[in-house]
Design an enzyme around this catalytic site. Structure first.
Site, PDB file in Angstrom:
ATOM      1  N   GLY A  30     -11.488   3.350  -3.268  1.00  0.00           N
ATOM      2  CA  GLY A  30     -11.492   2.468  -4.436  1.00  0.00           C
ATOM      3  C   GLY A  30     -12.890   1.970  -4.781  1.00  0.00           C
ATOM      4  O   GLY A  30     -13.270   1.923  -5.956  1.00  0.00           O
TER       5      GLY A  30
ATOM      6  N   TYR B 185       4.969   6.351   5.383  1.00  0.00           N
ATOM      7  CA  TYR B 185       3.793   6.433   4.507  1.00  0.00           C
ATOM      8  C   TYR B 185       3.871   7.688   3.642  1.00  0.00           C
ATOM      9  O   TYR B 185       3.710   7.624   2.418  1.00  0.00           O
ATOM     10  CB  TYR B 185       2.520   6.422   5.354  1.00  0.00           C
ATOM     11  CG  TYR B 185       1.268   6.725   4.575  1.00  0.00           C
ATOM     12  CD1 TYR B 185       0.702   5.772   3.727  1.00  0.00           C
ATOM     13  CD2 TYR B 185       0.643   7.971   4.662  1.00  0.00           C
ATOM     14  CE1 TYR B 185      -0.439   6.056   2.995  1.00  0.00           C
ATOM     15  CE2 TYR B 185      -0.501   8.260   3.954  1.00  0.00           C
ATOM     16  CZ  TYR B 185      -1.041   7.302   3.113  1.00  0.00           C
ATOM     17  OH  TYR B 185      -2.168   7.575   2.390  1.00  0.00           O
TER      18      TYR B 185
ATOM     19  N   THR C 215     -12.137  -2.917  -2.271  1.00  0.00           N
ATOM     20  CA  THR C 215     -13.266  -3.573  -1.595  1.00  0.00           C
ATOM     21  C   THR C 215     -13.993  -2.619  -0.653  1.00  0.00           C
ATOM     22  O   THR C 215     -15.055  -2.964  -0.119  1.00  0.00           O
ATOM     23  CB  THR C 215     -12.786  -4.789  -0.792  1.00  0.00           C
ATOM     24  OG1 THR C 215     -11.737  -4.361   0.108  1.00  0.00           O
ATOM     25  CG2 THR C 215     -12.243  -5.869  -1.714  1.00  0.00           C
TER      26      THR C 215
ATOM     27  N   THR D 166      -7.047  -1.276  -7.895  1.00  0.00           N
ATOM     28  CA  THR D 166      -6.454  -2.076  -6.820  1.00  0.00           C
ATOM     29  C   THR D 166      -6.997  -1.595  -5.470  1.00  0.00           C
ATOM     30  O   THR D 166      -7.355  -0.427  -5.303  1.00  0.00           O
ATOM     31  CB  THR D 166      -4.910  -2.006  -6.839  1.00  0.00           C
ATOM     32  OG1 THR D 166      -4.487  -0.686  -6.452  1.00  0.00           O
ATOM     33  CG2 THR D 166      -4.356  -2.359  -8.210  1.00  0.00           C
ATOM     34  N   GLY D 167      -7.070  -2.508  -4.504  1.00  0.00           N
ATOM     35  CA  GLY D 167      -7.537  -2.148  -3.168  1.00  0.00           C
ATOM     36  C   GLY D 167      -8.898  -1.494  -3.178  1.00  0.00           C
ATOM     37  O   GLY D 167      -9.074  -0.391  -2.652  1.00  0.00           O
TER      38      GLY D 167
ATOM     39  N   SER E 153      -1.174  11.321  -1.959  1.00  0.00           N
ATOM     40  CA  SER E 153      -1.720  11.759  -0.670  1.00  0.00           C
ATOM     41  C   SER E 153      -1.227  13.143  -0.315  1.00  0.00           C
ATOM     42  O   SER E 153      -0.112  13.542  -0.693  1.00  0.00           O
ATOM     43  CB  SER E 153      -1.293  10.795   0.434  1.00  0.00           C
ATOM     44  OG  SER E 153      -1.684  11.286   1.697  1.00  0.00           O
TER      45      SER E 153
END
Ligand code: NAD
Length: 258
Positions: A20, A164, A16, A13-14, A150
Site C-alpha cells: 500500500g 486467508y 502505512t 487502505t492499509g 492474492s
C-alpha cells in the site's frame, strides 16, 4: 502515460507500509492526492507524509481499524471531508492474522480473518460508492475500485492460510457481482493479485524457507512492493484502462498461472 492521475483523490487502505505504501508513492509521483490508512499512525508518519509531498502529491493520514464496519464508513467520510470526494478506492488492507491449521480454527479466528480481508473491502466499497459515482459523473470518465487479491485466492493458500486464501477468493468473486450491478454508475472494479512479495507479511519466514519459495518461482525471487505499484496506476487511470473492468491481474513472477 498516467498523466490523468494528477489531482485524483486516491484512498489506499492499509497503506502505512508494504504494498500500500509503495502504491501511495507511485500515485504521489503522478501528482495524485493520496489518503494513507492504518489502524494507528506509524511512528514516522510526518516523515512519510513529507516524502509523499516531496514526490509531488498531496497526502493525509486517516486512522481506522477496518475490521469494523463503522470504522470503514468513518474512514471514507473522513477522506471525503478532507479531499472533497473520492476518485479511486484501493482495498489493500489485509493479511493472514495468524497461521492456523483447520483443526485450530475457532469462531474468533474466523471472524478476525474475514473481518480484515472481506468486511473491510466490502464496507469501504459500499461507503465509497456514492462518491465514486459522483466523481465519474463530474469528471465524465470512470471511477475505479481496485481490490488486492492474492495468489492464495487461486491456490487455497499455504500452511495455516486456508481462511486467508478463501477470503481472497471471495474478493476475486464478489467483484464480478459489483461489475454486473454498478457499471451503470461508471465505476470499474479490478483486482491486483500479488504472488510472494517481500513485505512484513513474510516476516515469519527464515532464510531457508525463503530460498525454497524463491526456487519455486520462475523468476527466482520474491517480488517487491514497488513492482506491484504500476498495476494500481494502470487500473486507476481512465486513460489507460477505461475499458478494463472485472479483471484480475496476477503479478507473481510466474509462480502461478491461472
Ligand atoms: P503489510 O503487512 O506490509 O501491510 C499491511 C498493511 O495493512 C499495513 O499498512 C497495516 O497497517 C494495514 N492494516 C493491517 N490491519 C489493518 C486494519 N485492521 N485496519 C487498517 N489497516 C490495517 O502487508 P502487505 O504484504 O503490504 O499486504 C498488503 C495486501 O497485499 C494485503 O491485502 C495482503 O493480503 C496482500 N497480499 C500480500 C502478499 C505478499 O506476499 N506480501 C501476497 C498476496 C497478497
Amino acid at each position: 502515460m498516467f498523466n490523468d492521475l494528477r489531482g485524483k483523490r486516491v484512498l489506499i487502505t492499509g497503506s502505512t507500509m508494504g504494498i500500500g505504501l509503495a502504491a501511495a508513492h507511485a500515485f504521489a509521483r503522478y501528482g495524485a492526492r493520496v489518503g494513507l490508512n492504518g489502524r494507528r499512525a506509524p511512528h514516522d508518519l510526518d516523515t512519510q507524509l513529507d516524502a509523499l509531498r516531496a514526490a509531488g502529491g498531496e497526502a493525509a493520514f486517516f486512522a481506522a481499524d477496518l475490521s469494523h464496519s463503522e470504522a470503514c464508513k468513518q474512514l471514507v467520510a473522513d477522506f471525503v471531508r478532507h479531499f472533497g470526494g473520492i476518485d479511486v478506492l484501493i482495498n489493500n488492507a489485509g493479511g493472514l492474522v495468524a497461521r492456523r491449521p483447520l483443526a485450530e480454527i475457532d469462531d474468533a479466528f474466523f471472524d478476525a480473518v474475514n473481518d480484515l480481508n472481506m468486511r473491510s473491502a466490502l464496507m469501504c466499497t459500499q461507503a465509497a460508492l456514492p462518491h465514486l459515482k459522483a466523481s465519474a459523473a463530474a469528471r465524465g470518465e470512470t471511477a475505479s475500485v481496485i481490490s488486492v487479491g492474492s495468489i492464495a485466492g487461486h491456490t487455497g493458500g499455504g500452511p495455516g492460510a486456508s481462511l486467508y486464501g478463501a477470503s481472497k477468493a471471495w474478493l476475486h468473486n464478489i467483484q464480478k457481482n459489483w461489475v454486473d450491478y454498478h457499471t451503470t454508475d461508471r465505476i470499474r472494479f479490478n483486482i491486483v493479485s500479488p504472488g510472494t512479495v517481500d513485505t512484513a507479511f513474510h516476516a515469519d519466514k527464515n532464510a531457508e524457507t525463503r530460498q525454497r519459495i524463491s526456487a519455486a518461482i520462475p523468476l527466482g525471487r520474491f517480488g517487491t512492493p514497488e513492482e506491484m505499484a504500476p498495476a494500481f496506476l494502470f487500473f486507476a487511470s481512465h486513460a489507460c484502462s477505461g475499458y478494463v473492468t472485472g479483471q484480475i491481474l496476477d503479478i507473481n513472477g510466474g509462480q502461478f498461472m491461472p
